[in-house]
Scaffold this active site. Structure first.
Site, PDB file in Angstrom:
ATOM      1  CG  ASN A   1       6.076 -56.559  13.977  1.00 31.71           C
ATOM      2  OD1 ASN A   1       6.609 -55.768  14.771  1.00 31.71           O
ATOM      3  ND2 ASN A   1       4.803 -56.459  13.616  1.00 31.71           N
TER       4      ASN A   1
ATOM      5  CE  LYS B   1       2.498 -58.457  16.054  1.00 27.33           C
ATOM      6  NZ  LYS B   1       1.129 -58.706  15.704  1.00 27.33           N
TER       7      LYS B   1
ATOM      8  CG  HIS C   1       1.805 -54.192  11.475  1.00 30.77           C
ATOM      9  ND1 HIS C   1       0.669 -54.455  12.207  1.00 30.77           N
ATOM     10  CD2 HIS C   1       2.476 -55.359  11.381  1.00 30.77           C
ATOM     11  CE1 HIS C   1       0.658 -55.736  12.534  1.00 30.77           C
ATOM     12  NE2 HIS C   1       1.749 -56.317  12.046  1.00 30.77           N
TER      13      HIS C   1
ATOM     14  CD  GLU D   1      -0.546 -55.456  15.494  1.00 27.93           C
ATOM     15  OE1 GLU D   1       0.564 -55.036  15.871  1.00 27.93           O
ATOM     16  OE2 GLU D   1      -0.803 -56.676  15.400  1.00 27.93           O
TER      17      GLU D   1
ATOM     18  CD  GLU E   1       1.994 -58.638   8.413  1.00 20.74           C
ATOM     19  OE1 GLU E   1       2.697 -59.505   8.913  1.00 20.74           O
ATOM     20  OE2 GLU E   1       1.694 -57.583   9.003  1.00 20.74           O
TER      21      GLU E   1
ATOM     22  N   GLY F   1      -1.902 -62.834  14.474  1.00 19.96           N
ATOM     23  CA  GLY F   1      -2.027 -63.103  15.906  1.00 19.96           C
ATOM     24  C   GLY F   1      -3.237 -63.950  16.272  1.00 19.96           C
TER      25      GLY F   1
ATOM     26  CB  SER G   1      -0.989 -67.361  12.376  1.00 23.99           C
ATOM     27  OG  SER G   1      -1.810 -66.508  13.172  1.00 23.99           O
TER      28      SER G   1
HETATM   29  C1  PEP Z   1       2.622 -59.413  12.412  1.00 27.52           C
HETATM   30  O1  PEP Z   1       2.441 -58.762  13.424  1.00 27.52           O
HETATM   31  O2  PEP Z   1       3.132 -58.855  11.443  1.00 27.52           O
HETATM   32  C2  PEP Z   1       2.228 -60.822  12.393  1.00 27.52           C
HETATM   33  C3  PEP Z   1       2.185 -61.437  11.249  1.00 27.52           C
HETATM   34  O3  PEP Z   1       1.906 -61.386  13.608  1.00 27.52           O
HETATM   35  P1  PEP Z   1       1.678 -62.968  13.894  1.00 27.52           P
HETATM   36  O4  PEP Z   1       2.817 -63.708  13.238  1.00 27.52           O
HETATM   37  O5  PEP Z   1       1.697 -63.078  15.376  1.00 27.52           O
HETATM   38  O6  PEP Z   1       0.368 -63.326  13.284  1.00 27.52           O
END
Ligand code: PEP
Length: 247
Positions: free
Chosen positions: A9, A11, A95, A97, A164, A170, A209
């Site tokens: 992803n 973003k 997601h 976000e 998630e 992040g 992460s």
């Molecule tokens: C994501 O945005 O779906 C995500 C898991 O980000 P990160 O791997 O940076 O934590």
């Protein structure tokens, strides 16, 4: 046996030129990978560039969002037909976000998932609790609400779930493999209520992460069927290592 799926992803990162540079390095690096489904989700503005480069490769293309109406006066939105037309096979829906910054509710996400499935897209449907929700013992309630609301009247074909935890996205803080497995097992139970035996065919990805250093351990858990990767998917060599976690 569920085939692992690893999805990037991106973003709101990468211009067309940056997308091209990434894929020109990444495509040959993973061309021999046959035991993992690889998906890349660039921003809308890079989808065409990516789709041209990904033709005939083992990498699938995903959008990061879609609107549920077929067409009309919806300034700034993009339809399922448009993302199919550009070469997407997948779309990420729900997601955190999108939920947090763009006010997407379970009801809206359910409409989006329905429209995407009806158009023949594979849906990567994201769920997960905040730190406060985890610390106050609400993790399972949140997962239950997001699954029941988001997946209402949706069949299991081409459905992928991404668990998630928001506190791991992040932040550099990864859920422990045990925390991931506990949540995934709960999700699997919920999917059994909705889809009976078909629940065993649905991939549940972990996101939060993921890095080359921790993917193998997370993937060792029985209900973890892949990963949705943000930050560590932005560099071709890092994402290559994640995709090749079992080599
Ligand atoms: C994501 O945005 O779906 C995500 C898991 O980000 P990160 O791997 O940076 O934590």
């Amino acid at each position: 046996m569920r085939k692992p799926c690893i999805a990037a992803n991106w973003k709101m990162y990468k211009t067309m030129g940056e997308t091209e540079a990434f894929l020109k390095a990444f495509i040959p690096a993973v061309s021999s990978v046959g035991d993992v489904d690889i998906v890349v989700a660039p921003p809308f503005t890079s989808l065409y560039t990516a789709s041209q480069l990904l033709k005939g490769t083992n990498i699938k293309l995903s959008a990061q969002n879609v609107y549920y109406e077929a067409e009309g006066a919806y300034t700034g939105e993009v339809s399922t037909k448009m993302i199919l037309d550009i070469g997407c096979t997948h779309v990420i829906i729900g997601h955190s976000e999108r939920r947090q910054y763009f006010g997407e509710t379970d009801e809206i996400l359910n409409k989006k998932a329905k429209a995407a499935k009806a158009a023949g897209l594979s849906v990567i449907f994201c769920i997960g609790e905040s730190l406060e929700e985890r610390n106050t013992g609400k993790t399972f309630d949140i997962i239950k609400r997001e699954i029941e609301g988001g997946l209402k009247d949706i069949d299991s074909d081409n459905l992928v779930i991404a668990y998630e935890p928001i506190w791991a996205i992040g932040t550099g803080i990864t859920a422990t493999p045990e925390q991931a497995q506990e949540a995934h097992a709960y999700v699997r139970d919920m999917l059994r209520n909705l889809y009976a035996n078909k629940a065993d065919e649905i991939r549940i990805l972990y996101g939060g992460s993921i890095k080359p250093e921790n993917i193998k351990e997370i993937m060792s858990k029985p209900d973890v069927d892949g990963g949705l990767v943000g930050g560590a998917s932005l560099k071709a060599d890092s994402f290559e290592k994640i995709v090749k976690f079992n080599k």
